[in-house]
Design an enzyme around this catalytic site. Sequence first.
Site, PDB file in Angstrom:
ATOM      1  N   ARG A 106       0.878  -1.183   0.000  1.00 35.76           N
ATOM      2  CA  ARG A 106       0.000   0.000   0.000  1.00 35.76           C
ATOM      3  C   ARG A 106       0.904   1.218   0.000  1.00 35.76           C
ATOM      4  NH1 ARG A 106      -5.147   1.646   3.664  1.00 35.76           N
ATOM      5  NH2 ARG A 106      -6.048   0.246   2.141  1.00 35.76           N
ATOM      6  N   HIS A 133      -7.612   0.794  -6.027  1.00 38.69           N
ATOM      7  CA  HIS A 133      -7.771  -0.049  -4.829  1.00 38.69           C
ATOM      8  C   HIS A 133      -8.490  -1.335  -5.264  1.00 38.69           C
ATOM      9  CE1 HIS A 133      -7.889  -1.221  -0.787  1.00 38.69           C
ATOM     10  NE2 HIS A 133      -8.687  -0.332  -0.245  1.00 38.69           N
ATOM     11  N   GLN A 136     -10.292  -3.947  -2.798  1.00 42.70           N
ATOM     12  CA  GLN A 136     -11.567  -3.446  -2.269  1.00 42.70           C
ATOM     13  C   GLN A 136     -12.667  -3.586  -3.325  1.00 42.70           C
ATOM     14  OE1 GLN A 136     -12.328  -1.849   1.009  1.00 42.70           O
ATOM     15  NE2 GLN A 136     -14.281  -2.495   0.164  1.00 42.70           N
ATOM     16  N   ASP A 228     -17.307   7.197  -0.740  1.00 47.46           N
ATOM     17  CA  ASP A 228     -15.999   7.143  -0.072  1.00 47.46           C
ATOM     18  C   ASP A 228     -15.684   8.570   0.397  1.00 47.46           C
ATOM     19  OD1 ASP A 228     -13.439   6.423   0.782  1.00 47.46           O
ATOM     20  OD2 ASP A 228     -12.577   6.278  -1.244  1.00 47.46           O
ATOM     21  N   CYS A 268     -16.385   1.830   1.450  1.00 49.30           N
ATOM     22  CA  CYS A 268     -15.185   1.014   1.699  1.00 49.30           C
ATOM     23  C   CYS A 268     -14.667   1.182   3.134  1.00 49.30           C
ATOM     24  CB  CYS A 268     -14.092   1.370   0.698  1.00 49.30           C
ATOM     25  SG  CYS A 268     -13.617   3.100   0.743  1.00 49.30           S
ATOM     26  N   ARG A 296     -13.504  -8.481   2.754  1.00 49.25           N
ATOM     27  CA  ARG A 296     -12.109  -8.254   2.384  1.00 49.25           C
ATOM     28  C   ARG A 296     -11.287  -9.506   2.692  1.00 49.25           C
ATOM     29  NH1 ARG A 296     -10.061  -3.048   2.239  1.00 49.25           N
ATOM     30  NH2 ARG A 296      -8.162  -4.039   1.470  1.00 49.25           N
TER      31      ARG A 296
HETATM   32  N1  NVA Z   1     -10.020   6.785  -1.088  1.00 52.69           N
HETATM   33  C1  NVA Z   1      -9.574   6.380   0.216  1.00 52.69           C
HETATM   34  C2  NVA Z   1      -9.782   4.912   0.409  1.00 52.69           C
HETATM   35  C3  NVA Z   1      -9.368   4.407   1.764  1.00 52.69           C
HETATM   36  C4  NVA Z   1      -9.588   2.920   1.913  1.00 52.69           C
HETATM   37  C5  NVA Z   1      -8.102   6.747   0.384  1.00 52.69           C
HETATM   38  O1  NVA Z   1      -7.334   6.537  -0.548  1.00 52.69           O
HETATM   39  O2  NVA Z   1      -7.750   7.255   1.434  1.00 52.69           O
HETATM   40  N1   CP Z   2     -11.090   0.069   3.047  1.00 52.89           N
HETATM   41  C1   CP Z   2      -9.795   0.027   3.404  1.00 52.89           C
HETATM   42  O1   CP Z   2      -8.927  -0.272   2.604  1.00 52.89           O
HETATM   43  O2   CP Z   2      -9.574   0.301   4.718  1.00 52.89           O
HETATM   44  P1   CP Z   2      -8.167   0.523   5.441  1.00 52.89           P
HETATM   45  O3   CP Z   2      -7.634   1.856   4.971  1.00 52.89           O
HETATM   46  O4   CP Z   2      -8.482   0.519   6.900  1.00 52.89           O
HETATM   47  O5   CP Z   2      -7.233  -0.580   5.058  1.00 52.89           O
END
Ligand code: NVA
Ligand code: CP
Length: 313
Positions: A106, A133, A136, A228, A268, A296
């Site tokens: 990540r 992502h 997800q 989101d 999400c 997940r």
């Molecule tokens: N769009 C959000 C998703 C978090 C799971 C981010 O990138 O922070």
């Molecule tokens: N939805 C998701 O990816 O959550 P986290 O940021 O907690 O991993």
Amino acid sequence: MSLRNKDLISIHDLSVGEVATILDVAKKLKHKQKNGEPHQYLKGKTLVMIFSKASTRTRVSFETGFFQLGGHPIYLNDSSSQVGRGEPVKDTARVLSRFADGIMIRTFSHEAVTELASYATIPVINGLTDLLHPCQALTDLFTIMEHKEVLKGRKLVYVGDGNNMTNSLMYACAKVGMNMVCACPKGYEPDSEVYRQACADALETGCRIEIEPDLFKAARGADVLYTDVWASMGQEGEQTIRKEALGDYQINAKLLQTARPDAIVLHCLPAHRGEEITEEVIEGPQSVVFDQAENRLHVQKAIMALLMSEEKL
Ligand code: NVA
Ligand code: CP
């Protein structure tokens, strides 16, 4: 068809059949997990998980999932490894490939993940970048299937910021023939190249991916309402301006009434109540966000087993 030894970086790279296989194996693994049936397909294997951004769900679901498959997950972050001290991605990729059987990452830059994958000789899984992502969005397809059975021909309406989630959902919907409308305000549309590719995929599967800034027009007849956060990780400095621009793009009771009466609500998570979604809706009977979060685990176990196991699943 085999996903063995491949990477999972973007849903766009998967075939229609590969997406179906992931969903099918996830269903089997969820059943096994719930019934206490053994499924240690990755016994003796190691997964390195690199986190340059925060996470609750991704970390815990990957770590728990890999453990349930019989393997050993290792957590790295920027401050506890050389990753955050500037060791080149291509070196990290080749070193980890000598020790481990898979990498989950990540991070911010999507290009860093594609570079990691090009130098690694073991599967690389994208656990979120600024662009995508995929784990997800594959989970979201699985959750919709659990609640709606058939995906093809359904309508998903995404409300709010055109971000990494929107991009991956466009790819995901296009692969399974599900219509998607992105209700995003001007200037906050999803990535134009992803949109173009998703529209091309949608032609193949007979569905439509659209962008419609008129929120209430977009939500009409939706089977799934999805939202989101307005400011993603890395955009914290834009919070004020984003609140202003995205303020009307909220899933609330009024918007939900525009959707089908049996519509489900997805997010999400983490959610900002009172911003992109109201407390009433996220805690209401149409919200399935905790099923979605649980899934997940099952979907990522399917992905890891398909990429990394020698056994037939
Ligand atoms: N769009 C959000 C998703 C978090 C799971 C981010 O990138 O922070
Ligand atoms: N939805 C998701 O990816 O959550 P986290 O940021 O907690 O991993």
